[in-house]
Design an enzyme around this catalytic site. Structure first.
Site, PDB file in Angstrom:
ATOM      1  N   ALA A 141     -43.300  11.195 -12.157  1.00  0.00           N
ATOM      2  CA  ALA A 141     -44.134  12.294 -11.654  1.00  0.00           C
ATOM      3  C   ALA A 141     -43.930  12.439 -10.144  1.00  0.00           C
ATOM      4  CB  ALA A 141     -45.596  11.985 -11.949  1.00  0.00           C
ATOM      5  N   GLY A 170     -43.160   8.749 -15.435  1.00  0.00           N
ATOM      6  CA  GLY A 170     -43.011   9.971 -16.217  1.00  0.00           C
ATOM      7  C   GLY A 170     -41.576  10.172 -16.692  1.00  0.00           C
ATOM      8  N   GLU A 202     -41.351   8.206 -19.734  1.00  0.00           N
ATOM      9  CA  GLU A 202     -42.210   8.808 -20.763  1.00  0.00           C
ATOM     10  C   GLU A 202     -41.549  10.028 -21.397  1.00  0.00           C
ATOM     11  OE1 GLU A 202     -45.688   8.824 -18.102  1.00  0.00           O
ATOM     12  OE2 GLU A 202     -46.797   8.005 -19.809  1.00  0.00           O
ATOM     13  N   GLU A 249     -46.801   2.631 -13.231  1.00  0.00           N
ATOM     14  CA  GLU A 249     -48.043   3.288 -12.794  1.00  0.00           C
ATOM     15  C   GLU A 249     -49.110   2.297 -12.346  1.00  0.00           C
ATOM     16  OE1 GLU A 249     -46.214   4.105 -15.341  1.00  0.00           O
ATOM     17  OE2 GLU A 249     -46.010   6.284 -15.437  1.00  0.00           O
TER      18      GLU A 249
END
Ligand code: NAD
Length: 700
Positions: free
Chosen positions: A63, A102, A105, A125
């Protein structure tokens, strides 16, 4: 097509490439672009499968964390996942460099994963006080089982491609041409006729834990036992545990909720602050990209004591050959025996292999002769903390070292400029202040002298990073940043005892604040005689600390200090003898004893440190408040979830801190409480400390 995502078709394969340097973060444009590219591939009848990859040196760093804390913009990362997962044509993630957060993911929502041999995968994270918030906690357990998923998610550390293949995060490791292998893999999946099952629909890896979760729970408890008050590691466990009993879509929604709650909480704010602070600390005025570090292919360390041994290990661990110079063979043997023992322990614990130990030991050599170190590129002095001894050593170094060699001192308090003046090359001299144990502790204070050359600082920064340290550049003063702030609280520690607190009351207040140890337990561990000798040399006294040392109570090493250690060094117990001593000293000094609250203990110990930090900023010893936070987090175990003393002070409210400092100043007269001008100014104007210094950020 959105500019950050490139779409090409090669035969029947659509190749979707993320181009958002430097790390291909999944910012708004990338999210939007990937969805658009998938739609295009879905609609093109000539396309039978898709490869998703990253341009440049990496797949994706995850992210875009500059978007955290701002209003979310759709499409979200979960939307990108859903789009990949619901494609009617197989999507293969082709990973090189790293797939973090991310990034990983999204690859979990693809139908296959292939990576180059040097790729690294992680869900880090937790290090920002968060849980994976885009399905990682639900898809990874379905891919590799919940226990293995916890091993990735709770520590948040990178997993290499080879290991990732072993535990089934990856389907394949590519040969030399990742893209070609990824296309071939995607075509194979397409040719199989049937779409591979998306992870959301795979339940088999969850079955054992669903029948009996006790092994999973025991594993989780073990992984989180060092969480030390941090919420995120526990939230990671709760989220993974949801995979067992919560339907996939509901679990995804809950995971997102937990992610957002953590993101808005104090701890994640603090940890994100530290993430940026660590990067910011590398920016040093006058040291830009044009300043090239000197080459360090050989180093020397003077002194094989506590610090010299640790520093030599840190260098050897980072791949730098080191020669250790001592006064005599006996001191060498003593020092090398400690080093050998430390490495053997690491092998026994499984943190390094026996071969790696031997490689590291192979980088170490010893001598008593200065001629043997004359060609080292860098020498770090770690002899006794006495100016007269340092003077002899630096005089000798000046005589023998080759031109251009960097001469560093590991002094804790002494004047680095005065040390530099003992040589005819003060521009090659600096402080490199490591913390004990030096092979473990991350902090490296790089002390910039008046005349230290920019490329000498650049070299120390580069070397610090090479050997896994967190370097912070500081200026010359007594104790630099960390120890100077520490000293500001020591007098109050004694006063608190005299006025009514017990050592364990004070230590408990520190534990409750989030430290892993209080100041008295820490003193016992480090040895009370060190401070006692320093006080004697400075003509200072400490009623209780001195009395303990006079009674031979130096701490853990003598079995007694502020606590007694009859049941072993880790098990200090309050000692009635110490309580009686404190009462007697209080009586002698005419101090009335009373009950003292935990709040008072924190105000009288942590607030003076913040005050001293502000003075350090006023004097330009530290460049920015966040540098001080980095020092305290990495060198003194300040609680990570509080973001460091200066960040915490701003969260607690600078006006409140100033008011309490004034109160204690009035009551005790101790100058450590007299509020620094910078604090007063920030408190009065409502500015952050950085802004009050004339820095770049806006009103707090
Ligand atoms: P130490 O007493 O454990 O080791 C000092 C070593 O230096 C001894 O082995 C001694 O034989 C050797 N030595 C003394 N004079 C020498 C000389 N002229 N030539 C070669 N070797 C010589 O001390 P230490 O705790 O390792 O501290 C060393 C330095 O590091 C000091 O300046 C200290 O302030 C600093 N420091 C210590 C710590 C700590 O926690 N111990 C932390 C940071 C910095």
């Amino acid at each position: 097509m959105a500019g950050d995502v490139n779409y090409t078709v090669d035969g029947n394969v659509a190749v979707v490439t993320i181009n958002n340097p430097p790390v291909n973060a999944f910012g708004f444009d990338v999210r939007h672009g990937v969805i658009e590219a998938m739609n295009r591939a879905e609609a093109d009848p000539a396309v039978t499968c898709v490869v998703l990859t990253g341009g440049g040196r990496t797949f994706s760093g995850g992210a875009d964390i500059t978007e955290f804390g701002k209003t979310p913009r759709e499409p979200s990362l979960p939307d990108v996942n859903t789009r990949c997962e619901t494609m009617s044509k197989p999507v293969v993630a082709a990973i090189h460099g790293f797939a973090f957060g991310g990034g990983l993911e999204v690859s979990l929502s693809c139908h296959g994963r292939i990576a180059s041999a040097d790729a690294k995968l992680a869900l880090p994270e937790v290090k920002l006080g968060l849980i994976p918030g885009a399905g990682g906690t639900q898809r990874l357990p379905r891919l590799i089982g919940p226990e293995a998923a916890l091993d990735v998610i709770v520590p948040g550390n990178p997993v290499g491609a080879k290991k990732a293949l072993e535990v089934d995060i990856l389907d394949r490791v590519a040969g030399d041409d990742l893209l070609a292998d990824a296309k071939a893999f995607a075509l194979e999946l397409a040719a199989a006729g049937e779409m591979p099952k998306a992870l959301r629909d795979r339940e088999d890896k969850l079955e054992a834990a669903r029948r009996d979760p006790s092994a999973l729970d025991a594993h989780a408890a073990n992984l989180t036992k060092k969480a030390r008050g941090l919420e995120a590691p526990l939230a990671c466990v709760r989220a993974v545990r949801m995979a067992l009993d919560t339907p996939f879509d509901e679990a995804l929604a809950k995971e997102r909720e937990m992610f957002i709650e953590l993101m808005n909480g104090e701890q994640s704010k603090a940890q994100r602050h530290l993430f940026f602070a660590e990067r910011e600390a590398n920016k040093v005025p006058g040291i830009d990209r044009d300043v090239k570090p000197r080459k360090v292919s050989k180093a020397a360390v003077i002194g094989a004591g506590t610090m010299g041994g640790g520093i030599a290990m840190a260098l050897a661990n980072g791949g730098v050959p080191v020669t250790i110079l001592e006064m005599n063979q006996e001191a060498i043997d003593r020092g090398m025996a400690v080093i050998q023992r430390n490495y053997d322990t690491s092998v026994k614990r499984g943190s390094i292999s026996a071969e790696e130990r031997d490689r590291r030991l192979g980088r170490l050599s010893t001598t008593t002769n200065y001629d043997d170190i004359a060609d080292a590129d860098l020498v770090i002095e770690a002899v006794f903390e006495e100016m007269s001894v340092k003077k002899v050593v630096f005089g000798k170094l000046d005589e023998v070292m080759k031109p251009g060699a960097i001469l560093a001192s590991n002094t804790s308090y002494l004047d680095v400029d005065a040390i530099a003046q003992m040589t005819k090359r003060p521009s090659d001299v600096l402080g490199m202040h490591f913390f004990s144990p030096a092979n473990v502790m991350k902090l490296l204070e790089i002390v910039r002298g008046k005349e230290t050359a920019p490329d000498v600082i650049a070299t120390a920064l580069a070397l610090g990073k090479q050997i896994g340290k967190v370097p912070v550049v500081v200026g010359v003063c007594h104790g630099f940043v960390g120890n100077r702030m520490l000293s500001s609280r020591s007098a109050e520690n004694e006063s608190l005892l005299l006025e009514g607190a017990s050592p364990s009351d004070v230590d408990k207040a520190f534990l409750d604040f989030g430290f892993s140890m209080g100041p008295f337990a820490m003193g016992d561990l480090a040895g009370l005689d060190i401070g006692w000798r320093t006080r004697k040399s400075l003509g200072e006294t400490a009623a209780i600390g001195d009395a303990l040392c006079e009674a031979g109570r130096y701490g853990q090493k003598t079995g007694k200090g502020f606590y007694s250690y009859e049941d072993g060094p880790r098990d200090g117990k309050p000692d009635p003898w110490v309580d009686a001593l404190i009462e007697e000293k209080a009586k002698e000094l005419g101090v009335n004893r009373r009950s003292i609250s935990a709040d008072e203990i924190i105000e009288r110990t942590i607030y003076p440190m913040i005050n001293e930090g502000a003075r350090i900023l006023e004097e330009g010893i530290a460049l920015r408040p966040s540098d001080i936070d980095i020092v305290w987090i990495n060198g003194y175990a300040f609680p990570i979830g509080k973001g460091g003393p200066m960040f915490w002070a701003e969260q607690a409210g600078l006006a409140h801190i100033v008011e309490r400092l004034e109160y204690w100043h009035g009551k005790t007269g101790n100058p450590v409480f007299e509020p620094a001008e910078l604090l007063r100014k920030a408190a009065k104007t409502g500015l952050s400390l950085a802004s009050a210094m004339g820095g770049k950020d806006e009103v707090a």
